[in-house]
Design an enzyme around this catalytic site. Structure first.
Site, PDB file in Angstrom:
ATOM      1  N   ASP A  93       9.185 106.052  13.171  1.00  0.00           N
ATOM      2  CA  ASP A  93      10.980 106.429  13.552  1.00  0.00           C
ATOM      3  C   ASP A  93      11.394 107.434  12.789  1.00  0.00           C
ATOM      4  O   ASP A  93      11.356 107.801  11.317  1.00  0.00           O
ATOM      5  CB  ASP A  93      11.684 105.354  12.978  1.00  0.00           C
ATOM      6  CG  ASP A  93      12.874 104.854  13.766  1.00  0.00           C
ATOM      7  OD1 ASP A  93      13.382 105.288  14.607  1.00  0.00           O
ATOM      8  OD2 ASP A  93      14.147 104.923  13.013  1.00  0.00           O
ATOM      9  N   ASP A 147      14.934 108.084  12.113  1.00  0.00           N
ATOM     10  CA  ASP A 147      16.868 107.798  11.374  1.00  0.00           C
ATOM     11  C   ASP A 147      16.651 106.843  10.524  1.00  0.00           C
ATOM     12  O   ASP A 147      15.766 105.620  11.233  1.00  0.00           O
ATOM     13  CB  ASP A 147      18.065 107.796  12.043  1.00  0.00           C
ATOM     14  CG  ASP A 147      18.019 109.143  12.847  1.00  0.00           C
ATOM     15  OD1 ASP A 147      17.897 110.525  12.759  1.00  0.00           O
ATOM     16  OD2 ASP A 147      18.722 109.013  13.948  1.00  0.00           O
ATOM     17  N   ASP A 171      27.907 105.763  12.027  1.00  0.00           N
ATOM     18  CA  ASP A 171      27.951 106.557  12.331  1.00  0.00           C
ATOM     19  C   ASP A 171      27.602 107.736  13.714  1.00  0.00           C
ATOM     20  O   ASP A 171      27.769 109.089  13.699  1.00  0.00           O
ATOM     21  CB  ASP A 171      29.545 107.625  11.690  1.00  0.00           C
ATOM     22  CG  ASP A 171      30.273 106.476  10.948  1.00  0.00           C
ATOM     23  OD1 ASP A 171      30.373 105.241  12.066  1.00  0.00           O
ATOM     24  OD2 ASP A 171      30.496 107.059  10.133  1.00  0.00           O
ATOM     25  N   GLN A 176      17.460 107.903  20.433  1.00  0.00           N
ATOM     26  CA  GLN A 176      18.739 109.277  20.274  1.00  0.00           C
ATOM     27  C   GLN A 176      20.072 109.222  21.296  1.00  0.00           C
ATOM     28  O   GLN A 176      20.186 110.178  22.002  1.00  0.00           O
ATOM     29  CB  GLN A 176      18.457 110.600  20.020  1.00  0.00           C
ATOM     30  CG  GLN A 176      17.738 110.768  19.090  1.00  0.00           C
ATOM     31  CD  GLN A 176      18.367 110.884  18.255  1.00  0.00           C
ATOM     32  OE1 GLN A 176      19.074 111.569  17.376  1.00  0.00           O
ATOM     33  NE2 GLN A 176      17.507 110.464  16.457  1.00  0.00           N
ATOM     34  N   HIS A 194      18.816 108.443  25.760  1.00  0.00           N
ATOM     35  CA  HIS A 194      19.898 106.761  26.878  1.00  0.00           C
ATOM     36  C   HIS A 194      20.650 105.655  25.761  1.00  0.00           C
ATOM     37  O   HIS A 194      20.452 106.014  24.876  1.00  0.00           O
ATOM     38  CB  HIS A 194      19.287 106.629  27.803  1.00  0.00           C
ATOM     39  CG  HIS A 194      18.286 107.076  28.471  1.00  0.00           C
ATOM     40  ND1 HIS A 194      16.792 107.387  28.355  1.00  0.00           N
ATOM     41  CD2 HIS A 194      18.499 107.643  29.735  1.00  0.00           C
ATOM     42  CE1 HIS A 194      16.307 108.176  29.373  1.00  0.00           C
ATOM     43  NE2 HIS A 194      17.218 108.592  29.988  1.00  0.00           N
TER      44      HIS A 194
END
Length: 188
Positions: free
Chosen positions: A8, A10, A19, A53, A92
């Site tokens: 993965d 992030d 955020d 994303q 999406h």
């Protein structure tokens, strides 16, 4: 069994943000993660990235901005002596009814196809959330949860982690994996 580690992004490779990571300035890689990817590559492992994303669907950033972040990530890994063989991302949102957003396995299917593999069975999926591990499970991957990003919160919930190995960060996972490989002393 392919020597493949799927990451993965992030929370595993770079700092996550509630955020969203919306710009190149906000893309802050963990130095130890970049080094870990290089070490995996140098040890003969193929590394790929599978990342949701949804900030694209939400209008927080565009594909060009995402590509700039991925170019920076690739550059840092290359300079450290490593390589990311494929990056698959889902642009999406959670309500878009796509087949690629983790926990669905679509991103991992894309990685399998892009790398010309018949199966991902036995590969590693490393993430900081349950949905990362669920996507890996659906494709027969072994699971590793890192405590960086949202990983510590995921670990505290304790749900769905039965088959996952847990590590402080990507560097600790890499240390373990390469040590096991070298000594052939542990069973995946």
């Amino acid at each position: 069994m392919p020597q493949l580690v799927i990451l993965d992004r992030d929370g595993v490779i770079n700092r996550d943000s509630d955020d969203y990571v919306k710009s190149l300035d906000e893309f802050l890689p963990y130095p130890q993660a970049i080094e870990a990817i290089a070490r995996l590559t140098q040890a003969g492992w193929t590394v790929a990235v599978a990342t949701n994303q949804s900030g694209i669907a939400r209008g927080y950033y565009d594909v060009d901005t995402l590509e700039a972040m991925h170019t920076e990530m690739q550059t840092l890994v290359n300079v450290a002596g490593g390589k990311i063989d494929h990056i698959a991302y889902c642009p999406h949102g959670p309500d878009d009814d796509c087949s690629c957003r983790k926990p669905l396995p679509g991103l991992l299917e894309r990685i399998r196809d892009a790398l010309g593999l018949e199966t991902l069975e036995g590969s590693w999926m490393v993430g900081d959330s349950l949905r990362d591990l669920q996507a890996g499970d659906a494709m027969g991957c072994q699971s590793a949860l890192v405590r960086t990003g949202k990983g510590a919160r995921t670990e505290l919930k304790g749900t769905g982690l039965g088959h996952a190995r847990i590590f402080d960060d990507l560097a600790a996972f890499t240390d373990w994996l390469l040590s096991c490989e070298k000594t052939a002393s542990c069973h995946y």
